[in-house]
Design an enzyme around this catalytic site. Structure first.
Site, short mmCIF file in Angstrom:
data_model
loop_
_atom_site.label_atom_id
_atom_site.label_comp_id
_atom_site.label_asym_id
_atom_site.label_seq_id
_atom_site.Cartn_x
_atom_site.Cartn_y
_atom_site.Cartn_z
CE LYS A 45 -3.94 -2.31 2.11
NZ LYS A 45 -4.62 -2.73 3.35
CD GLN A 100 -3.49 -4.47 6.45
OE1 GLN A 100 -3.28 -3.50 5.72
NE2 GLN A 100 -4.18 -5.52 6.06
CG ASP A 145 -10.15 -0.12 4.56
OD1 ASP A 145 -9.94 -0.25 3.34
OD2 ASP A 145 -9.55 -0.78 5.43
#
Lengths: 300, 300
Positions: free
Chosen positions: B54, B98, B121
């Site tokens: 990422k 994460q 997200d």
């Protein structure tokens, strides 16, 4: 064969009786009386009738009703101060601001100001998100009423093919979420649907919430299907005299009742369930705020 | 006839190029560099790879990447303090923690702590509610990627019959909302659906997101349909040698590609789109935070 006509008034009375039962238990076992606060800004005559009816229904189930009437020119800050006080008031478990409000006020901002756990109209973004993610939400009252009526009529809804016609935030979309939560296979149809007739014809459950008079004819209905008509449309009724009107739903009742297994009339179908579900949501909010079990038979 | 196989890697590169173009414009016209902060708690090796990838992708599009690695035993309060700092940091437009996190931390509470406008997200209840009520939301990355791929492949989606198999909060439900927003007629099917074969057979668009290897055979697919396979399942592959495995989707690719008009392979279909959409969401978040126009071609 003619459909079983679902009596919304009678079922609303059943819901209110359940609410009253839970209120009695909350008082007897926990010394708690659920309370619903209704805020009315301005003097819209129709709104005044609604607010009065809500207050009467609230008191009849044994709950406390708190009415707050503010002048039409009430500044936003004053309304928010009142909502903040109600949010903090332990005697208040549900808060409802009667819409429409005067043009200088924002309905979206008002709803966002209400504590989500007291948002018994289920209109806030947070409650939409909780509903969409399968968590404990306050579901908006009309779709909740339809769900309760479907469960009462059909029992377990698992695996049934449900079609919701209409994708409004107030009815169509939360209705789809509620049916999905009850494990229906849910189709959301709307004005852009290619073959609405064929889509509706597949459904065991049809919920019509579009706002177009009699747009669903009987020959779209699968024989034996359960038809819930959320529409309330006023059309000319020359047969009653010049200039007269009558209320009809989104479904053509006369032809649909010949095919459906169950059908709600308009008026007298879904309409009466809304206030009953507002009371149900207030009891649910009260139980959640106090960390008590969800009141059985009243929640999604 | 064999389906057009949709190249997710190539389309992800297209999305990243669009992102890079918007980043250049933001820098040149507004002096703003979008920034994505990624927080990793603990030392899960797979997570470390994801976070590194990422970070690389973020920097390659010209954005700032901020990595925060915390020890596995980090107390909740310390993680929240970091999130609060990132929420307040004007150089940070997107925040991603994460997952999975160590067991003493709550994923739900972590997501709720992130400012909704920086929740790239798209996992928070508020973003689910905004999506469900048709407002500007951060949509979760995998369904957003599927939507972009569908638009790229089919153009305008209005009126298409779409079936989403699976009702997870991460994929199925937001996917249905996104397709509804693009005016598809959307059916959500799942494990309790009565006749899944027949339901899938009606669809112009099939999105499979169940997590069951090859459960959708080719003879369920309508000829010419567009099939998006979100599943990633590892199955034994004795043909590659003893104890070997391979990745397959929820769709039986070999038979479905003979019928479908377009189909995503697994791997190499939807998978690569997720990080690309994370970058897209970060640019969108940056534009919204600064009150600039939505970046064209990157949002729902």
């Amino acid at each position: 064969m003619s459909a079983d006509i679902l009596d919304g008034k009678a079922f609303a009375a059943t819901i209110r009786a359940r609410v009253a039962g839970h209120v009695t238990r909350l008082k007897d076992s926990h010394g708690i009386t659920p309370g619903l606060a209704v805020v009315l800004v301005g003097e819209d005559p129709a709104s005044e009738v609604y607010v009065r009816n809500k207050g009467i229904a609230t008191v009849e189930t044994g709950m406390n009703s708190f009415e707050h009437k503010l002048p039409a020119e009430t500044p936003e800050a004053d309304l928010y101060a009142l909502i903040d006080r109600l949010n903090a008031d332990p005697a208040v478990h549900g808060i409802l601001v009667q819409f429409p409000v005067p043009a200088h006020l924002s309905e979206r901002d008002i709803v966002a100001r209400i504590a989500p756990e007291k948002d018994v109209d289920g209109l806030s973004v947070i409650n939409a998100g909780l509903l969409a993610s399968g968590q404990n939400a306050m579901a908006s009252c009309t779709p909740l009423g339809c769900l309760m009526l479907l469960r009462e009529t059909l029992g377990d809804l698992t695996g049934k093919d449900a079609v919701v016609i209409g994708r409004s935030n107030l009815v169509g979309k939360p209705m789809a979420q509620l049916l999905l939560r009850d494990s229906c296979t849910v189709t959301i149809a709307h004005s852009r649907t290619k073959d609405l007739a064929e889509t509706v014809r597949r459904a065991d459950i049809v919920v019509a919430a579009v706002g177009r008079a009699q747009m669903v004819p009987g020959d779209w209905i699968k024989p034996g299907a359960c038809v819930i008509d959320v529409g309330i449309n006023r059309i000319p009724a020359p047969e009653k005299g010049e200039g007269k009107t009558r209320l009809v739903g989104d479904v053509d009742f006369a032809s649909a009742r010949e095919v459906a297994g169950h059908i709600t009339p308009v008026p007298g179908g879904v309409g009466p369930l809304t206030i009953a579900c507002l009371l149900a949501n207030t009891v649910t909010a009260c139980c959640r705020i106090h960390g008590l079990d969800e009141p059985e038979g009243l929640t999604a």
